[in-house]
Design an enzyme around this catalytic site. Structure first.
Site, PDB file in Angstrom:
ATOM      1  CB  CYS A   2      -0.933   0.095   1.201  1.00  0.00           C
ATOM      2  SG  CYS A   2      -2.063  -1.288   1.323  1.00  0.00           S
ATOM      3  NE  ARG A  27       4.572   1.998   0.149  1.00  0.00           N
ATOM      4  CZ  ARG A  27       5.517   1.779   1.043  1.00  0.00           C
ATOM      5  NH1 ARG A  27       6.770   1.968   0.699  1.00  0.00           N
ATOM      6  NH2 ARG A  27       5.224   1.389   2.250  1.00  0.00           N
ATOM      7  CD1 TRP A  75       0.517  -6.339  -2.782  1.00  0.00           C
ATOM      8  CD2 TRP A  75       0.148  -6.869  -0.628  1.00  0.00           C
ATOM      9  NE1 TRP A  75       0.949  -7.623  -2.579  1.00  0.00           N
ATOM     10  CE2 TRP A  75       0.740  -7.970  -1.281  1.00  0.00           C
ATOM     11  CE3 TRP A  75      -0.178  -6.992   0.728  1.00  0.00           C
ATOM     12  CZ2 TRP A  75       1.019  -9.168  -0.617  1.00  0.00           C
ATOM     13  CZ3 TRP A  75       0.098  -8.181   1.373  1.00  0.00           C
ATOM     14  CH2 TRP A  75       0.697  -9.257   0.707  1.00  0.00           C
ATOM     15  CG  ASN A 101       1.412   1.100   4.250  1.00  0.00           C
ATOM     16  OD1 ASN A 101       2.524   1.579   4.315  1.00  0.00           O
ATOM     17  ND2 ASN A 101       1.228  -0.188   4.088  1.00  0.00           N
ATOM     18  N   GLY A 102      -0.905  -0.755   6.341  1.00  0.00           N
ATOM     19  CA  GLY A 102      -0.549  -1.531   7.526  1.00  0.00           C
ATOM     20  C   GLY A 102      -1.659  -2.500   7.872  1.00  0.00           C
ATOM     21  CD  GLU A 487      17.967 -12.572  -6.267  1.00  0.00           C
ATOM     22  OE1 GLU A 487      17.416 -13.079  -5.283  1.00  0.00           O
ATOM     23  OE2 GLU A 487      17.567 -11.523  -6.803  1.00  0.00           O
ATOM     24  CE  LYS A 491      14.739 -11.000  -8.748  1.00  0.00           C
ATOM     25  NZ  LYS A 491      15.156 -10.661  -7.515  1.00  0.00           N
ATOM     26  CD  GLU A 494      11.003 -11.629  -7.019  1.00  0.00           C
ATOM     27  OE1 GLU A 494      10.782 -10.953  -6.018  1.00  0.00           O
ATOM     28  OE2 GLU A 494      12.047 -11.494  -7.702  1.00  0.00           O
ATOM     29  CG  HIS A 510      21.051 -36.007  -1.843  1.00  0.00           C
ATOM     30  ND1 HIS A 510      21.407 -37.293  -1.501  1.00  0.00           N
ATOM     31  CD2 HIS A 510      22.196 -35.294  -1.889  1.00  0.00           C
ATOM     32  CE1 HIS A 510      22.730 -37.345  -1.335  1.00  0.00           C
ATOM     33  NE2 HIS A 510      23.223 -36.139  -1.568  1.00  0.00           N
ATOM     34  CE  LYS A 609      12.130  -2.309  -5.286  1.00  0.00           C
ATOM     35  NZ  LYS A 609      12.579  -3.678  -5.534  1.00  0.00           N
TER      36      LYS A 609
HETATM   37  C1  G6P Z   1       9.613  -8.177  -1.203  1.00  0.00           C
HETATM   38  C2  G6P Z   1      10.192  -7.785  -2.550  1.00  0.00           C
HETATM   39  C3  G6P Z   1      11.545  -8.471  -2.757  1.00  0.00           C
HETATM   40  C4  G6P Z   1      12.478  -8.155  -1.589  1.00  0.00           C
HETATM   41  C5  G6P Z   1      11.850  -8.509  -0.245  1.00  0.00           C
HETATM   42  C6  G6P Z   1      12.669  -7.961   0.908  1.00  0.00           C
HETATM   43  O1  G6P Z   1       9.251  -9.505  -1.223  1.00  0.00           O
HETATM   44  O2  G6P Z   1       9.306  -8.127  -3.594  1.00  0.00           O
HETATM   45  O3  G6P Z   1      12.125  -8.025  -3.961  1.00  0.00           O
HETATM   46  O4  G6P Z   1      13.664  -8.865  -1.746  1.00  0.00           O
HETATM   47  O5  G6P Z   1      10.549  -7.927  -0.149  1.00  0.00           O
HETATM   48  O6  G6P Z   1      12.635  -6.556   0.847  1.00  0.00           O
HETATM   49  P1  G6P Z   1      13.710  -5.592   1.473  1.00  0.00           P
HETATM   50  O7  G6P Z   1      13.226  -4.223   1.104  1.00  0.00           O
HETATM   51  O8  G6P Z   1      13.694  -5.836   2.948  1.00  0.00           O
HETATM   52  O9  G6P Z   1      15.018  -5.918   0.859  1.00  0.00           O
END
Ligand code: G6P
Length: 614
Positions: A2, A27, A75, A101-102, A487, A491, A494, A510, A609
């Site tokens: 949000c 957000r 969100w 937001n929260g 990672e 990606k 996501e 395994h 994000k």
């Molecule tokens: C969300 C984002 C990720 C990020 C994670 C941690 O899930 O989509 O891209 O890695 O939060 O966020 P931060 O701001 O704490 O790195």
């Protein structure tokens, strides 16, 4: 999680609020809404399911006049994403409109009390409870909006950044925060309010970061007034923003994600600026120097983070253990905060977060602090909550990251962690001078090497098309490349919605090996630095089962290239620095698959994000 924005001043609020929402859309983007007080004293609230552009479309022929307003991009937490649940929420009398937001954790109890007092609810949200509670308190006690907000928040358990406006009160916005971010921009006879500074920078670079449990009253033409929920007056601390507008725009790229991938030669130079000297033979990290004794005497380091930042933390563990010989544990913040971890006063807890706002990481910081540990933050967003709650730290200086999938923030985190590991090692004497010099010199060459890798973008885009059919992917790596495999898989998940698993290459036998068939693409990081021969054997095992192999190899490699269906070469470097290079083609690969699949790369479904809820 949000985004909230507000404006009060002499200009028309609507265009400022919409532009602000667009900047905050990273957000959350499942619905959006706006509340405006016009000069006839009408409180107009408009809401739409979907993105900010859907709201703009919906509002097209409506009255958007007014010099005061608040707006929200959502969100969803409580209640599905639809128009009714979108913010702003009206109070029962429709005299108050509120954005939030929260999460209000005790909303059910509060709601019951309000129902008993004759209130009814239209939405399924926790937010509507809060606006009704403020109205109930205000009307029952006949008090000002600020006072009513203060008393209401005193009853609330949870996290919030809120803003409220009132019909008949065209000269004030009341806002408050606890756990969710809130920043106020100060212009000439005008105020801006937002979840972060990105909607503000266009108008002013003077900001005040609102503190925990603080209530701020924005009064037209008057000074900012801040009080705590406990009624203590606070003097606003005005800070200067360093951000620029061009950093917030796509600059000719089709998406923020690809722009941010291509920015990495610059962002890594920025991360190293003033830290690695021009001669490339010395590192100075002020965060380390200021706390040298603590680092040198640490018995253990705990790294806490979420998502991509957690992956950077794993690479940090490898580097710190190798160079500084201090045991490191890497914890998911969400687990760490709740599982009664053992934390000693001589532990160092490193919290890594791009946004500096992730609720679980913030809570992990608070917990570790309460146990007496020394807390060191590695964050990107300057002035965000985590750096303000740590004892010391280092900013990553990657600049604003808008794409929801983290790219440049990740490589900047790895760069800072590597510099930190080397500084501790050098000072402790566990990293000898010869190796130290070799690695510093290599580190300073990384931005140029990334430029070389980026030249392969078109070729990666071309072969990425081949894999849009895939339902599953496996990513393999060993040593420093294992977190890179995690990672890379993250990606892809996501942004392209293809299921992907990252695995240590040797663990494949395994379990995951059972999945391998000619349908299964396997991405293997097989660079010459780091257990190369072992990884080659793992590749042979995949080949024998007809898996499709996409390999990341060191320039000049022949063996793995011959075994692979597709190969991406990266320049040679020190083993500990390979992640900074190997991550790049994996970011590009995920990006291009998502683009070909027609996915919304910058705003993938269900993600946000900045995760300010637990
Ligand atoms: C969300 C984002 C990720 C990020 C994670 C941690 O899930 O989509 O891209 O890695 O939060 O966020 P931060 O701001 O704490 O790195």
């Amino acid at each position: 999680m949000c985004g909230i924005v507000g404006y009060i001043g002499n200009r028309q609020a609507y265009p400022i609020l919409i532009k602000g929402l667009q900047r905050l859309e990273y957000r959350g983007y499942d619905s959006a809404g706006i509340a405006l007080l016009n000069s006839n004293n009408d409180l107009n609230v408009y809401k739409a399911k979907g993105k900010v552009s859907d709201l703009v479309h919906f509002v097209q022929s409506k009255d958007t006049e007014g010099t005061i307003g608040i707006a929200h991009t959502r969100w969803a937490t409580h209640g599905e994403p639809n128009q009714v649940n979108a913010h702003p929420h009206f109070s029962q009398s429709e005299e108050l409109a509120l954005i939030h937001n929260g999460i209000i954790e005790n909303y059910a109890v509060l709601k019951q009390g309000l129902i008993e007092n004759g209130y009814s609810f239209l939405s399924e949200t926790d937010t509507e409870v809060l606006v009704q509670l403020i109205e109930f308190i205000k009307k029952s006690n006949n008090i000002s909006l600020t006072k009513a907000v203060q008393l209401a928040l005193d009853q609330v358990v949870g996290a919030y950044a809120i803003a409220v406006i009132e019909k008949g009160q065209p000269d004030i916005i009341v806002a408050a925060r606890k756990g969710s971010p809130l920043v106020v921009g100060i212009g000439e006879d005008e105020f801006f309010l937002a979840s972060d500074a990105t909607p503000i920078i266009e108008y002013t670079n003077k900001v005040v970061y609102i503190g925990e449990e603080e209530i701020v009253t924005l009064r037209r033409g008057k000074e900012l007034r801040i009080k705590t929920i406990g009624n203590v007056e606070k003097t606003p601390e005005v800070k200067k923003l360093e951000m620029t507008i061009s950093q917030l725009e796509k600059g000719g790229y089709p998406h923020f994600m690809i722009k941010e991938i291509f920015e990495q030669p610059k962002t890594l130079s920025d991360s190293m600026r003033g830290r690695v000297n021009v001669e490339g033979d010395h590192i100075t990290l002020a965060g380390f120097i200021d706390n040298k004794e603590k680092f040198l005497n640490a018995k253990r380091i705990i790294i806490t983070a979420c998502g991509t930042s957690w992956h950077a933390g794993l690479i940090g563990k490898y580097a710190i253990e190798e160079f500084a010989r201090i045991p490191v544990e890497v914890e998911y913040s969400s687990e760490f905060r709740y599982r009664k971890p053992v934390i000693h006063p001589d532990d160092i807890v490193i919290a890594i977060s791009q946004s500096g706002e992730t609720a679980d990481t913030l809570a992990a910081v608070e917990l570790a602090k309460s146990k007496g540990a020394f807390i060191f933050g590695i964050c990107n967003v300057v002035g965000s909550s985590i750096p303000r709650n740590t004892h010391s730290g280092c900013y990553t200086h990657a600049g604003p990251e808008i794409g929801v999938a983290s790219t440049k923030a990740f490589t900047a985190q790895v760069t800072v962690l590597t510099m930190l590991a080397m500084m501790i090692g050098k000072e402790k004497g566990t990293l000898n001078n010869e190796n130290y010099l070799k690695i510093v010199s290599e580190l300073s060459k990384i931005p140029e090497k990334i430029k070389e890798i980026l030249k392969q973008n078109d070729r990666i885009a071309e072969f990425a098309k081949t894999f849009t059919y895939a339902q599953n992917f496996i990513y393999l790596g060993r040593g420093y490349n294992f977190p890179v495999a995690l990672e890379g898989a993250l990606k892809l998940k996501e942004i392209s919605y293809i299921h992907a698993e990252g695995y240590p290459a040797a663990e494949m036998k395994h379990g995951p090996i059972a999945l391998i068939s000619q349908e299964m693409p396997v991405v293997v990081i097989a660079t010459s630095a780091g257990m190369y021969e072992k990884v080659v054997s793992n590749i042979q095992e995949i080949k024998a089962r007809k898996g499709k192999i996409i390999s990341i190899v060191t320039e000049g490699d022949v063996v793995v290239s011959n075994l692979s269906d597709y190969t991406i070469s990266i320049p040679d470097t020190e083993e500990c620095l390979v992640p900074l290079l190997a991550a790049i083609p994996l970011q590009l690969f995920a990006y291009h698959i998502a683009v070909v699949k027609g996915c919304n790369v910058d705003q993938p479904r269900n993600l946000a994000k900045s995760v300010t809820v637990e």
